[in-house]
Scaffold this motif. Structure first.
Motif, PDB file in Angstrom:
ATOM      1  N   ASP A 120       0.804  -1.226   0.000  1.00  0.00           N
ATOM      2  CA  ASP A 120       0.000   0.000   0.000  1.00  0.00           C
ATOM      3  C   ASP A 120       0.839   1.279   0.000  1.00  0.00           C
ATOM      4  O   ASP A 120       0.291   2.372   0.131  1.00  0.00           O
ATOM      5  CB  ASP A 120      -0.930   0.007   1.215  1.00  0.00           C
ATOM      6  N   PHE A 121       2.150   1.131  -0.153  1.00  0.00           N
ATOM      7  CA  PHE A 121       3.026   2.310  -0.127  1.00  0.00           C
ATOM      8  C   PHE A 121       3.564   2.584  -1.528  1.00  0.00           C
ATOM      9  O   PHE A 121       3.957   1.662  -2.253  1.00  0.00           O
ATOM     10  CB  PHE A 121       4.189   2.097   0.828  1.00  0.00           C
ATOM     11  N   THR A 122       3.592   3.868  -1.900  1.00  0.00           N
ATOM     12  CA  THR A 122       4.207   4.274  -3.166  1.00  0.00           C
ATOM     13  C   THR A 122       5.028   5.533  -2.959  1.00  0.00           C
ATOM     14  O   THR A 122       4.623   6.445  -2.225  1.00  0.00           O
ATOM     15  CB  THR A 122       3.144   4.530  -4.252  1.00  0.00           C
ATOM     16  N   PHE A 123       6.183   5.586  -3.596  1.00  0.00           N
ATOM     17  CA  PHE A 123       7.028   6.770  -3.508  1.00  0.00           C
ATOM     18  C   PHE A 123       6.423   7.964  -4.237  1.00  0.00           C
ATOM     19  O   PHE A 123       6.915   9.092  -4.088  1.00  0.00           O
ATOM     20  CB  PHE A 123       8.429   6.458  -4.053  1.00  0.00           C
ATOM     21  N   GLN A 124       5.363   7.750  -5.002  1.00  0.00           N
ATOM     22  CA  GLN A 124       4.679   8.867  -5.651  1.00  0.00           C
ATOM     23  C   GLN A 124       3.997   9.778  -4.628  1.00  0.00           C
ATOM     24  O   GLN A 124       3.661  10.920  -4.938  1.00  0.00           O
ATOM     25  CB  GLN A 124       3.653   8.338  -6.653  1.00  0.00           C
ATOM     26  N   ASP A 125       3.797   9.271  -3.411  1.00  0.00           N
ATOM     27  CA  ASP A 125       3.189  10.084  -2.352  1.00  0.00           C
ATOM     28  C   ASP A 125       4.223  10.847  -1.535  1.00  0.00           C
ATOM     29  O   ASP A 125       3.868  11.544  -0.586  1.00  0.00           O
ATOM     30  CB  ASP A 125       2.386   9.193  -1.398  1.00  0.00           C
ATOM     31  N   VAL A 126       5.493  10.741  -1.917  1.00  0.00           N
ATOM     32  CA  VAL A 126       6.579  11.304  -1.108  1.00  0.00           C
ATOM     33  C   VAL A 126       7.268  12.430  -1.864  1.00  0.00           C
ATOM     34  O   VAL A 126       7.646  12.273  -3.031  1.00  0.00           O
ATOM     35  CB  VAL A 126       7.593  10.198  -0.725  1.00  0.00           C
ATOM     36  N   GLU A 127       7.445  13.550  -1.176  1.00  0.00           N
ATOM     37  CA  GLU A 127       8.142  14.711  -1.740  1.00  0.00           C
ATOM     38  C   GLU A 127       9.653  14.575  -1.599  1.00  0.00           C
ATOM     39  O   GLU A 127      10.414  14.981  -2.477  1.00  0.00           O
ATOM     40  CB  GLU A 127       7.660  15.974  -1.017  1.00  0.00           C
ATOM     41  N   LYS A 159       4.025  14.263   0.322  1.00  0.00           N
ATOM     42  CA  LYS A 159       3.438  15.373  -0.434  1.00  0.00           C
ATOM     43  C   LYS A 159       2.259  15.942   0.341  1.00  0.00           C
ATOM     44  O   LYS A 159       1.682  15.289   1.214  1.00  0.00           O
ATOM     45  CB  LYS A 159       3.013  14.892  -1.819  1.00  0.00           C
ATOM     46  N   GLU A 160       1.916  17.178  -0.001  1.00  0.00           N
ATOM     47  CA  GLU A 160       0.845  17.862   0.716  1.00  0.00           C
ATOM     48  C   GLU A 160      -0.437  17.026   0.684  1.00  0.00           C
ATOM     49  O   GLU A 160      -0.875  16.565  -0.364  1.00  0.00           O
ATOM     50  CB  GLU A 160       0.601  19.238   0.099  1.00  0.00           C
ATOM     51  N   GLY A 161      -0.988  16.831   1.883  1.00  0.00           N
ATOM     52  CA  GLY A 161      -2.228  16.081   2.002  1.00  0.00           C
ATOM     53  C   GLY A 161      -2.071  14.577   2.002  1.00  0.00           C
ATOM     54  O   GLY A 161      -3.075  13.846   2.099  1.00  0.00           O
ATOM     55  N   ARG A 162      -0.836  14.069   1.910  1.00  0.00           N
ATOM     56  CA  ARG A 162      -0.628  12.619   1.816  1.00  0.00           C
ATOM     57  C   ARG A 162      -0.040  12.014   3.103  1.00  0.00           C
ATOM     58  O   ARG A 162       0.229  10.803   3.128  1.00  0.00           O
ATOM     59  CB  ARG A 162       0.317  12.303   0.644  1.00  0.00           C
ATOM     60  N   LEU A 163       0.200  12.807   4.115  1.00  0.00           N
ATOM     61  CA  LEU A 163       0.891  12.293   5.304  1.00  0.00           C
ATOM     62  C   LEU A 163       0.150  11.124   5.932  1.00  0.00           C
ATOM     63  O   LEU A 163       0.742  10.073   6.228  1.00  0.00           O
ATOM     64  CB  LEU A 163       1.098  13.405   6.339  1.00  0.00           C
TER      65      LEU A 163
END
Length: 444
Positions: free
Chosen positions: A271-278, A293-297
């Motif tokens: 369930d983890f993707t680096f696309q959610d990480v800034e 990323k904003e709103g993804r914490l």
């Protein structure tokens, strides 16, 4: 109110008064020249490395001076943070050197260890290390390869310094002896009062071959020979009666679980993707930082927090307070660590070390050594374990300088010193005042 109760109130009021924890200027030492101090760090020297190798010179230091059963480093158990704790007396969240790497979450810049050694703004972050404090009080100081010792702090640098090169050969024994010779010249011809000397072994060997390897044992024997050469050099330069020598380290070393069936691999968590990480700081042993990323914490946290039994993921504000690590602005909103022996693999499984550190500082394999000998130290004393955060206060006492505000306590390591080697002071240390209050309270 009876008189003992009044005294209790007075003592407690002094404890709670603003500024009661401020450093006390320690003067009143016996007349004569001030003793000098040499702090030597052998990176990655685990507390028990002398138990499976013949170490006659370290053993001689223990007989003639002080040996701690072990020393507990600060968390995070990495080279730069732990070394900076030794020279500032602060936990990592208070001195701000939170990693071996410089990083900037906005620009996404990440610099390796050697490049970070020269980044002034990474080190000059509001905390003054002992070199600068000593110089402001009239002493001359030097740093030979010691992390943080070759930049300026509030416009001042150590009197003399050397910085290792990016391709430096950490294990060259001939160079080690040449470095000792240089430091001896600094202490004599250059008349420095404080020098910090760093060796990158047995850390490098422990990483490459593992802490239980024969190569590590051979390197520990080389360390011991160097200790012997160093002490012989102190004698040859007529410094034995005027130089206090401390030999210690930053952290220990643990064997990496490379063939385990339950490796910690973030790129394999469903369930983890680096696309959610800034921004991420991963693949550096058993620790990691993430800026979602904003709103993804919450989404990232939910994906990782219970995804692996050996991975521990926290919001910054929920990170265990006992580590004294997460309370600095440089720490990202999410951070993590893994169980002892396990490293964290990020986008790929790329870590190949056989030995690693960075684990929980309460893990015994992270504990390290402390030896001390010289005119100010007691002889034949085995000290109970203590935290490395207290070494700074000890060094300030040895140099008779007033410390900066710090997290250590001047009374913890004072029993290592000979009677009369440090001045008495009033008010007494906080623990001493608490003891007086408790004794008086019994009389109420």
């Amino acid at each position: 109110m009876r008189r003992p109760a009044v005294l209790v109130a007075v003592v407690l009021a002094a404890l709670l008064a603003p500024g009661s924890g401020a450093p006390v200027h320690r003067r009143g030492l016996p007349p004569g020249p001030r003793n000098k101090l040499l702090l030597v760090s052998f990176d990655g020297f685990r507390w028990d490395y002398d138990q499976d190798v013949d170490t006659p010179h370290l053993d001689a230091m223990a007989r003639e001076g002080v040996k701690a059963r072990y020393m507990t480093p600060a968390f995070i158990t990495l080279t730069s943070p732990c070394h900076f704790t030794l020279v500032t007396g602060k936990y990592v969240e208070n001195h701000g050197v939170v990693h071996n790497m410089f990083y900037n979450t906005s620009s996404k810049v990440k610099l390796p260890y050697h490049a970070t050694l020269g980044v002034q703004r990474w080190w000059d972050n509001g905390s003054l290390p002992i070199w600068i404090t000593a110089q402001r009080q009239g002493l001359r100081t030097g740093s030979f390869f010691y992390p943080g010792g070759n930049v300026t702090y509030q416009g001042m640098a150590p009197t003399l310094s050397r910085k290792e090169g990016v391709l430096h050969d950490y294990g060259n024994e001939s160079e080690w002896r040449a470095n000792v010779d240089t430091v001896m010249a600094w202490l004599t011809r250059e008349d420095l009062h404080l020098v910090t000397l760093y060796f990158g072994e047995p850390d490098s060997t422990g990483h490459r071959y593992g802490p239980e390897s024969p190569q590590r044992k051979q390197m520990v024997a080389q360390v011991d020979r160097t200790v012997g050469y160093l002490r012989d050099s102190i004698e040859r330069h007529n410094l034995s009666a005027s130089l206090n020598l401390i030999i210690t380290s930053d952290h220990g070393m643990r064997t990496v679980q490379k063939a385990a069936s339950d490796l910690v691999e973030l790129h394999k968590i469903p369930d983890f993707t680096f696309q959610d990480v800034e921004f991420e700081l991963l693949d550096y042993g058993p620790n990691g930082m993430l800026l979602p990323k904003e709103g993804r914490l919450e989404q990232v946290l939910a994906a990782l927090q219970h995804a692996h039994p050996r991975l521990h993921v926290y919001r910054k504000e929920d990170f265990p307070r006992a580590f004294r690590y997460a309370g600095h602005p440089r720490i990202t909103p999410l951070l993590m660590y893994s169980d002892p022996g396990y490293v964290i693999h990020g986008r790929y499984s790329v870590q190949f070390n056989n030995g690693e550190h960075g684990f929980d500082n309460e893990d015994m394999d992270m504990k390290t050594i402390f030896r001390a000998v010289g005119p100010s130290f007691r002889a034949g004393l085995e000290a109970e374990p203590f935290e490395s955060v207290h070494v700074y206060e000890l060094m300030c006492q040895l140099l008779d300088i007033e410390p900066e505000a710090n997290d250590g306590h001047p009374g913890v390591l004072r029993p290592l010193l000979r009677s009369g080697s440090t001045p008495s002071s009033w008010p007494p240390p906080v623990m001493g005042m608490l003891g007086v209050a408790l004794l008086l309270a019994k009389a109420v």
